[in-house]
Motif scaffolding. Sequence first.
Motif, short mmCIF file in Angstrom:
data_model
loop_
_atom_site.label_atom_id
_atom_site.label_comp_id
_atom_site.label_asym_id
_atom_site.label_seq_id
_atom_site.Cartn_x
_atom_site.Cartn_y
_atom_site.Cartn_z
N THR A 34 38.13 43.98 41.52
CA THR A 34 36.89 43.55 40.85
C THR A 34 35.67 43.96 41.68
O THR A 34 34.67 44.42 41.13
CB THR A 34 36.91 42.02 40.66
OG1 THR A 34 38.08 41.67 39.94
CG2 THR A 34 35.70 41.55 39.91
N ARG A 37 35.11 47.61 41.23
CA ARG A 37 34.54 47.88 39.91
C ARG A 37 33.04 47.54 39.90
O ARG A 37 32.23 48.29 39.37
CB ARG A 37 35.28 47.08 38.84
CG ARG A 37 34.65 47.15 37.46
CD ARG A 37 34.46 48.56 36.95
NE ARG A 37 35.74 49.11 36.57
CZ ARG A 37 35.91 50.38 36.24
NH1 ARG A 37 34.91 51.22 36.25
NH2 ARG A 37 37.09 50.82 35.92
N GLU A 77 29.62 38.79 41.16
CA GLU A 77 30.53 39.14 42.24
C GLU A 77 30.43 38.14 43.39
O GLU A 77 31.45 37.72 43.95
CB GLU A 77 30.25 40.56 42.74
CG GLU A 77 31.11 41.02 43.88
CD GLU A 77 32.60 41.01 43.59
OE1 GLU A 77 33.38 40.99 44.56
OE2 GLU A 77 33.01 41.01 42.41
N ARG A 80 32.23 35.07 42.33
CA ARG A 80 33.68 35.28 42.38
C ARG A 80 34.19 35.15 43.81
O ARG A 80 35.20 34.48 44.07
CB ARG A 80 34.05 36.66 41.82
CG ARG A 80 35.58 36.89 41.78
CD ARG A 80 35.93 38.36 41.69
NE ARG A 80 35.48 39.15 42.81
CZ ARG A 80 36.07 39.19 44.02
NH1 ARG A 80 37.12 38.45 44.28
NH2 ARG A 80 35.59 39.97 44.96
#
Length: 170
Positions: A34, A37, A77, A80
């Motif tokens: 992730t 990305r 992000e 997360r």
Amino acid sequence: MTSRPQDRPRLADTAGRGRPLRVVPSNVTPGDITALRAETQITALGVTTWPTYGTPAWLQLNPQDPRCYAATLEAAELHRRAETERQRLDSLMDEDPEAWWREITADANAHAATLGRSLAARRTAEELRVARDRAGNRPPHQLRATPGWPPIAIPGQPGRYLVYGQENTA
């Protein structure tokens, strides 16, 4: 029902900018993928700076501005990562409370170690109390006149002075 890749919503329309992520390193976690990305998406947007998500500067951006999306992606992000860390610490607390305690207090312990020398040099409450008690019990200071200095007023005896050469008369 399965969705085809072209039917799924994309995070950003890169319009040919940047490169797709084709090679994923081995031994990576879903969180690492992730993060890769997110970095690829921001690179594809072609922006290098953007305001912090939720600030007035971010709110004033046009929704079509790539910096708006970059700030949103960065915030997602960071969230997360914070959530992953929270879950890791929660698991550690359940599995090994002592290791959890060592980890969450490591920064405080390191800081305390830097203060150790200065704290060790300070007098303790007991040492201060003993010093205070001794200060009240010391013998009175003996006055002595010094040559070349003016006479010294004798405490408790108004009008009497100690003059060099006449110390015994006081």
